[in-house]
Design an enzyme around this catalytic site. Structure first.
Site, PDB file in Angstrom:
ATOM      1  N   GLY A   8       0.814  -1.209   0.000  1.00  0.00           N
ATOM      2  CA  GLY A   8       0.000   0.000   0.000  1.00  0.00           C
ATOM      3  C   GLY A   8       0.844   1.254   0.000  1.00  0.00           C
ATOM      4  O   GLY A   8       0.534   2.236   0.678  1.00  0.00           O
ATOM      5  N   GLY A  11      -0.648   4.935  -0.547  1.00  0.00           N
ATOM      6  CA  GLY A  11      -1.685   5.468   0.334  1.00  0.00           C
ATOM      7  C   GLY A  11      -1.172   6.524   1.289  1.00  0.00           C
ATOM      8  O   GLY A  11       0.011   6.892   1.292  1.00  0.00           O
ATOM      9  N   ILE A  13      -0.709   6.610   4.692  1.00  0.00           N
ATOM     10  CA  ILE A  13       0.355   6.187   5.609  1.00  0.00           C
ATOM     11  C   ILE A  13       1.549   5.638   4.832  1.00  0.00           C
ATOM     12  O   ILE A  13       2.701   5.997   5.109  1.00  0.00           O
ATOM     13  CB  ILE A  13      -0.177   5.127   6.591  1.00  0.00           C
ATOM     14  CG1 ILE A  13      -1.301   5.699   7.451  1.00  0.00           C
ATOM     15  CG2 ILE A  13       0.949   4.594   7.478  1.00  0.00           C
ATOM     16  CD1 ILE A  13      -2.042   4.659   8.276  1.00  0.00           C
ATOM     17  N   LEU A  61      -3.266  -7.646  -2.725  1.00  0.00           N
ATOM     18  CA  LEU A  61      -3.185  -8.458  -1.513  1.00  0.00           C
ATOM     19  C   LEU A  61      -3.777  -9.851  -1.705  1.00  0.00           C
ATOM     20  O   LEU A  61      -3.404 -10.794  -1.006  1.00  0.00           O
ATOM     21  CB  LEU A  61      -3.906  -7.763  -0.353  1.00  0.00           C
ATOM     22  CG  LEU A  61      -3.287  -6.466   0.164  1.00  0.00           C
ATOM     23  CD1 LEU A  61      -4.135  -5.898   1.293  1.00  0.00           C
ATOM     24  CD2 LEU A  61      -1.849  -6.678   0.633  1.00  0.00           C
ATOM     25  N   SER A  82      -4.554  -1.626   3.629  1.00  0.00           N
ATOM     26  CA  SER A  82      -5.849  -2.129   4.083  1.00  0.00           C
ATOM     27  C   SER A  82      -6.876  -1.057   3.809  1.00  0.00           C
ATOM     28  O   SER A  82      -6.616   0.127   4.053  1.00  0.00           O
ATOM     29  CB  SER A  82      -5.840  -2.458   5.578  1.00  0.00           C
ATOM     30  OG  SER A  82      -7.020  -3.137   5.949  1.00  0.00           O
ATOM     31  N   LYS A 170      -9.809  -6.033  11.117  1.00  0.00           N
ATOM     32  CA  LYS A 170      -8.491  -5.689  11.662  1.00  0.00           C
ATOM     33  C   LYS A 170      -8.139  -6.550  12.872  1.00  0.00           C
ATOM     34  O   LYS A 170      -6.984  -6.950  13.055  1.00  0.00           O
ATOM     35  CB  LYS A 170      -8.439  -4.202  12.035  1.00  0.00           C
ATOM     36  CG  LYS A 170      -8.628  -3.262  10.870  1.00  0.00           C
ATOM     37  CD  LYS A 170      -7.625  -3.488   9.748  1.00  0.00           C
ATOM     38  CE  LYS A 170      -6.243  -2.949  10.062  1.00  0.00           C
ATOM     39  NZ  LYS A 170      -5.337  -3.011   8.891  1.00  0.00           N
ATOM     40  N   PRO A 193      -2.658   1.940  15.451  1.00  0.00           N
ATOM     41  CA  PRO A 193      -2.716   3.402  15.517  1.00  0.00           C
ATOM     42  C   PRO A 193      -4.133   3.919  15.742  1.00  0.00           C
ATOM     43  O   PRO A 193      -5.116   3.277  15.373  1.00  0.00           O
ATOM     44  CB  PRO A 193      -2.193   3.834  14.144  1.00  0.00           C
ATOM     45  CG  PRO A 193      -2.529   2.696  13.236  1.00  0.00           C
ATOM     46  CD  PRO A 193      -2.467   1.451  14.079  1.00  0.00           C
ATOM     47  N   LEU A 195      -6.730   7.481  15.298  1.00  0.00           N
ATOM     48  CA  LEU A 195      -7.121   8.273  14.130  1.00  0.00           C
ATOM     49  C   LEU A 195      -5.896   9.041  13.641  1.00  0.00           C
ATOM     50  O   LEU A 195      -5.254   9.767  14.409  1.00  0.00           O
ATOM     51  CB  LEU A 195      -8.233   9.246  14.517  1.00  0.00           C
ATOM     52  CG  LEU A 195      -8.957   9.971  13.395  1.00  0.00           C
ATOM     53  CD1 LEU A 195      -9.875   9.015  12.646  1.00  0.00           C
ATOM     54  CD2 LEU A 195      -9.765  11.129  13.956  1.00  0.00           C
TER      55      LEU A 195
END
Length: 339
Positions: A8, A11, A13, A61, A82, A170, A193, A195
């Site tokens: 990912g 994205g 993050i 994935l 994700s 998750k 993590p 928000l």
């Protein structure tokens, strides 16, 4: 020079993790849906040192072979990818996911299984799996006056009953990842993590950035001058990236880690934003709601993690929104999205 793969990579993050790894001298493999999609992934190619040390792989994935190709030659994998549905960030009551199995459960659970099996095949030394605070927060049996730490897991049966598919996905994926590591002698560490807020590197806006933007722009709210005063846990995306790398690099990291810097009500965050950037269309009326319990990050702090002041996050984020045109009228809220 170590080579690490980030799933990912394009994205919110993942982009910051790629940027951080490149700045630290790593060779970086990144998985994306389409390396040729400049709208979604062009920003990665512009990062410093990307031309010399970043290799993007077309991967999914749910496609085991594509993951094996991306992980080949890597000493570590940082599993960030994700899907994060809008309702997770917004806390909109009654929000529905049309096809949770396809949209959320399979990518998170089967996707993580594929990642871990591909890591075994590629002889990867260490895996950091980015889970979520949603794998910690949904537990009605937890005492309401206690902070939530690594010992608290979302109650999967309860999450199923309220159709919290993201929490189910998750939590299940994280549990399976830690068990997989024990069964196969693979070092697996997970991070949960809160928000995530902060400036964006990618051009397409993500769910949590939409939420923060709604604090500033009336057109992002269901009622122009009103918002729910819900206490939420927050972390800067850059601090999360540092935490992910810390868990990868530190040989003492083990098990799961909660990652959260602040627990603040909407009214507090808005007041701080208004003091730093007056003049925007902030809400004036706040309706109190049952707070989300604070997340306890002592285990991560003890390992050496630090986080920046909230003021720095707000300043950098709003400047980023201004520079990218998100403060203009009509951007970026589609008519059907309101917080």
């Amino acid at each position: 020079m170590k080579r690490v793969c980030i799933t990912g990579a394009g994205g919110y993050i993942g982009s910051w993790v790629v940027k951080l790894l490149l700045s630290k001298g790593y060779m970086v493999n990144g998985t994306v849906r389409d390396p040729c999609d400049e709208t979604k992934n062009g920003h990665l190619k512009k990062l410093e040192n990307a031309e010399e040390r970043l290799h993007l792989f077309k991967a999914d994935l749910l496609d085991f072979e594509s993951l094996c190709a991306a992980f080949a030659g890597c000493s570590g994998v940082l599993h960030v990818a994700s899907p994060v549905p809008l309702h997770v960030a917004s806390n909109i009551p009654g929000s529905r996911v049309p096809n949770p199995q396809v949209e959320i459960l399979d990518p998170a659970i089967l996707g993580t299984q594929n990642v871990l099996n591909a890591c075994l095949q590629a002889k990867v030394e260490k895996v950091v799996v980015v889970s979520s605070g949603s794998a910690v927060l949904v537990n009605p049996k937890w005492p309401p006056d206690m902070e939530l730490d690594e010992s608290c897991w979302t109650d999967i049966e309860y999450a199923n009953s309220i159709q919290d598919w993201y929490g189910v996905s998750k939590t299940t994926a994280e549990m399976e990842a830690l068990n997989f590591g024990k069964q196969h002698s693979l070092t697996v560490v997970t991070i949960c993590p809160s928000l995530i807020i902060g400036p964006m590197l990618q051009s397409t806006i993500n769910a949590t950035s939409l939420l923060l933007l709604s604090y500033i722009k009336g057109e992002g709210r269901s009622v122009i001058d009103t918002m729910e005063n819900l206490k939420r846990p927050y972390t800067d995306v850059r601090d999360l990236s540092e935490a992910i790398l810390l868990l990868y690099e530190n040989p003492e990291s083990n098990g799961r880690y909660v990652c959260s810097a602040y627990s603040l009500g909407t009214k507090e965050v808005v007041a701080k934003m208004q003091s730093l950037f007056p003049g925007y269309n902030y809400p004036t009326t706040f309706i109190d709601r049952r707070d989300i319990p604070p997340l306890n990050s002592k285990k991560l702090l003890k390992l050496g993690w630090n986080y920046r002041p909230l003021e720095e996050t707000i300043v950098d984020t709003i400047k980023n929104y201004e520079e990218t045109g998100l403060m203009e009228n009509g951007k970026p809220f589609p008519s059907m999205i309101r917080f």
